[in-house]
Design a protein around this motif. Sequence first.
Motif, short mmCIF file in Angstrom:
data_model
loop_
_atom_site.label_atom_id
_atom_site.label_comp_id
_atom_site.label_asym_id
_atom_site.label_seq_id
_atom_site.Cartn_x
_atom_site.Cartn_y
_atom_site.Cartn_z
N THR B 29 0.84 -1.20 0.00
CA THR B 29 0.00 0.00 0.00
C THR B 29 0.88 1.25 0.00
O THR B 29 2.11 1.17 0.09
CB THR B 29 -0.87 0.03 1.26
OG1 THR B 29 0.00 0.05 2.41
CG2 THR B 29 -1.75 -1.21 1.35
N THR B 30 0.21 2.41 -0.06
CA THR B 30 0.95 3.68 -0.05
C THR B 30 1.75 3.82 1.25
O THR B 30 2.87 4.34 1.24
CB THR B 30 -0.04 4.86 -0.20
OG1 THR B 30 -0.87 4.61 -1.32
CG2 THR B 30 0.69 6.16 -0.42
N ALA B 31 1.17 3.37 2.35
CA ALA B 31 1.89 3.46 3.63
C ALA B 31 3.17 2.62 3.60
O ALA B 31 4.22 3.05 4.10
CB ALA B 31 0.97 2.99 4.77
N ASP B 32 3.07 1.44 2.98
CA ASP B 32 4.28 0.60 2.85
C ASP B 32 5.34 1.32 2.03
O ASP B 32 6.53 1.31 2.37
CB ASP B 32 3.92 -0.73 2.16
CG ASP B 32 3.05 -1.62 3.04
OD1 ASP B 32 2.12 -2.25 2.49
OD2 ASP B 32 3.29 -1.67 4.26
N TYR B 33 4.92 1.92 0.92
CA TYR B 33 5.89 2.61 0.07
C TYR B 33 6.50 3.81 0.80
O TYR B 33 7.70 4.09 0.65
CB TYR B 33 5.24 3.07 -1.24
CG TYR B 33 5.04 1.95 -2.24
CD1 TYR B 33 3.76 1.61 -2.68
CD2 TYR B 33 6.11 1.23 -2.74
CE1 TYR B 33 3.57 0.58 -3.58
CE2 TYR B 33 5.93 0.20 -3.64
CZ TYR B 33 4.66 -0.12 -4.05
OH TYR B 33 4.47 -1.15 -4.95
N ASN B 34 5.69 4.52 1.58
CA ASN B 34 6.24 5.66 2.32
C ASN B 34 7.31 5.20 3.30
O ASN B 34 8.36 5.84 3.45
CB ASN B 34 5.13 6.40 3.07
CG ASN B 34 4.27 7.21 2.13
OD1 ASN B 34 4.70 7.58 1.03
ND2 ASN B 34 3.04 7.49 2.54
N CYS B 37 10.42 4.24 1.29
CA CYS B 37 11.14 5.39 0.72
C CYS B 37 11.99 6.11 1.75
O CYS B 37 12.87 6.88 1.41
CB CYS B 37 10.16 6.38 0.08
SG CYS B 37 9.37 5.72 -1.38
N GLU B 295 1.48 4.24 -14.91
CA GLU B 295 0.36 4.70 -14.06
C GLU B 295 -0.98 4.38 -14.71
O GLU B 295 -1.92 3.92 -14.05
CB GLU B 295 0.48 6.21 -13.81
CG GLU B 295 1.52 6.56 -12.77
CD GLU B 295 1.76 8.06 -12.63
OE1 GLU B 295 2.41 8.46 -11.66
OE2 GLU B 295 1.33 8.81 -13.52
N GLU B 324 4.92 -3.85 -8.92
CA GLU B 324 5.39 -3.72 -7.53
C GLU B 324 6.87 -4.08 -7.43
O GLU B 324 7.64 -3.40 -6.74
CB GLU B 324 4.56 -4.65 -6.65
CG GLU B 324 4.85 -4.52 -5.16
CD GLU B 324 3.86 -5.32 -4.35
OE1 GLU B 324 2.80 -4.78 -4.00
OE2 GLU B 324 4.15 -6.50 -4.07
N ASN B 327 8.83 -1.26 -8.71
CA ASN B 327 8.89 -0.22 -7.69
C ASN B 327 9.97 -0.54 -6.66
O ASN B 327 10.76 0.33 -6.27
CB ASN B 327 7.54 -0.08 -6.97
CG ASN B 327 6.48 0.58 -7.82
OD1 ASN B 327 6.78 1.23 -8.83
ND2 ASN B 327 5.23 0.41 -7.43
N HIS B 344 10.77 9.26 -5.89
CA HIS B 344 9.40 9.39 -6.38
C HIS B 344 9.34 9.64 -7.89
O HIS B 344 8.25 9.79 -8.44
CB HIS B 344 8.66 10.50 -5.63
CG HIS B 344 8.38 10.14 -4.21
ND1 HIS B 344 7.43 9.21 -3.84
CD2 HIS B 344 8.97 10.55 -3.05
CE1 HIS B 344 7.44 9.08 -2.52
NE2 HIS B 344 8.34 9.89 -2.02
N PHE B 349 2.30 4.14 -7.41
CA PHE B 349 1.50 3.58 -6.33
C PHE B 349 0.34 2.80 -6.92
O PHE B 349 -0.33 3.24 -7.85
CB PHE B 349 0.97 4.70 -5.43
CG PHE B 349 2.07 5.44 -4.73
CD1 PHE B 349 2.38 6.74 -5.08
CD2 PHE B 349 2.80 4.84 -3.72
CE1 PHE B 349 3.39 7.43 -4.44
CE2 PHE B 349 3.82 5.53 -3.08
CZ PHE B 349 4.12 6.83 -3.43
#
Lengths: 225, 351
Positions: B29-34, B37, B295, B324, B327, B344, B349
């Motif tokens: 999820t976005t939280a995982d990617y944050n 990063c 995207e 993924e 990414n 980024h 995402f």
Amino acid sequence: MEEERREVCLNGEEEEVVIKDEDKVALQFMDSLHNYLSLSDSLSSTLRQGWLELASARYSMGTSRVNSSLLDLKFHSAATILKITENEDGKFCVFTCFFMMPFCNITCTTLYDSIGTQPHFTLQKWVSSEHELESTKLEYKNEQPQDSNSIKSSENLMGLADNDEVQKERHKSLSVFGVLISPKLRATQLSFEKALETLIEIANLRSSLLHSFSQLNQEVEDTKE
Amino acid sequence: MYGFEAMTFNIHGGYLEAIVRGHRSGLLTTADYNNLCQCETLDDIKMHLSATEYGPYLQNEPSPLHTTTIVEKCTLKLVDDYKHMLCQATEPLSTFLEYITYGHMIDNVVLIVTGTLHERDVQELLEKCHPLGMFDSIATLAVAQNMRELYRLVLVDTPLAPYFSECITSEDLDDMNIEIMRNTLYKAYLEDFYRFCQKLGGATAEIMSDLLAFEADRRAVNITINSIGTELTRDDRRKLYSNFGLFYPYGHEELAVCEDIDQVRAVMEKYPPYQSIFAKLSYGESQMLDKAFYEEEVKRHCLAFEQQFHYAVFFAYMRLREQEIRNLMWISECVAQNQKSRVHDSVVFIF
């Protein structure tokens, strides 16, 4: 000791400043050092840019299309040649190196003689279609240059004059990864090419630095005597 | 509306659709990617991934880690998921799942042939092949000197055999021929996959037509941009475009004559679904085009999960997992090169 007299305006009044010879050499040394440090920074940022662009190319094209196992192990002539000339006694060495973006294999070492000589480095890019030199051959020739003009002209050579030919050589170099490659891979090649040019500038600057330093040392020793 | 799939799909496909939807909920999820990063080292990335479905694949990897190791282990997770689904599938789902891997098979064939041309060791090349594209006789590709031998000695017994009819010649393999072979094979594979999905009918045909048409159009644009300034002629370029998709046939005629990125942009902007892609880019810029395409692709694949009782969810899951992994590769490279400010630039995402 030679002196140079200059008129310098300080606070609106003209003053006569005596610049000694050794001061000139010291100033030259410090200027060269400043340029050396600037070029080192520039090289570092160019290489970082190149490696990131390579990662970006792998992201776009896929890891199976951009990896080290595709590099060509067949015998072929060098795409880029590095020439080292020593100014004083006419000796020169020719080192050949592959410029196979992004993997640059420069195997040469300097033959710098700390007393009296100042080697000069010159790059000839994208000459594989013209030169038949072996890729890993180290050739040391102890001979007078036949024509001093030819050395000067070779110092000014930065590759083939025709832009189309240079583009062809660039594409040929990248063809190990395929013919239809991403613009990012071409950008990577240009970054590493620029890094190579910066390296040569650094080598020349370093040579000049060490030469100035040795001259300064010599002057100091002469002064003590 | 369709063929009453709701009444019969679950008999043979219900279990696997549930499985693939479960896998889909395991995507990062976005939280995982944050969190990823913000990692300082590759070991930090490994630590964050240990709490995800990639954990068991990375836990035994010793330090120092390399980016290629992270990519390899994450790919193993994808391969395991795929093999589990394939061994549980019945026809026609099993054939559909096999079609998904033919693209990797083509990439592996080209990798082996290209590496052999460059006198590389076959074992070294086999280690670089994608595991989803492996087949039994792949190592014997190294003995072929031209495409005819390639076909006769090895590929005649593989699923790629039907795709070779358009590119069999006796010319020796060189960089240009290999590139044309790659793209011709992929074109034939896409068209064959498209026809197969059309035969399946129903929601599968409708959704897969859209996804494969986007794939074909994206390939046409990439071939055009990548061939600018090369020796590929306009006719040869035109022959590499697939015979379906939004650009077929008039867009292809215009793309075939493009000489720069702005002309490609002018062609694409005539098609409303692709206007949004170039709207994100400034004139003359092509660096962010890949990310824009990815995207758009992710958006379409996520939409495939909004409907039930069709096979496109399997295709969409595989593609989303591959995105993924891309990414993760990009994040790992940025962390390894100490360039986190650029992370980024290419992360797409999914949720």
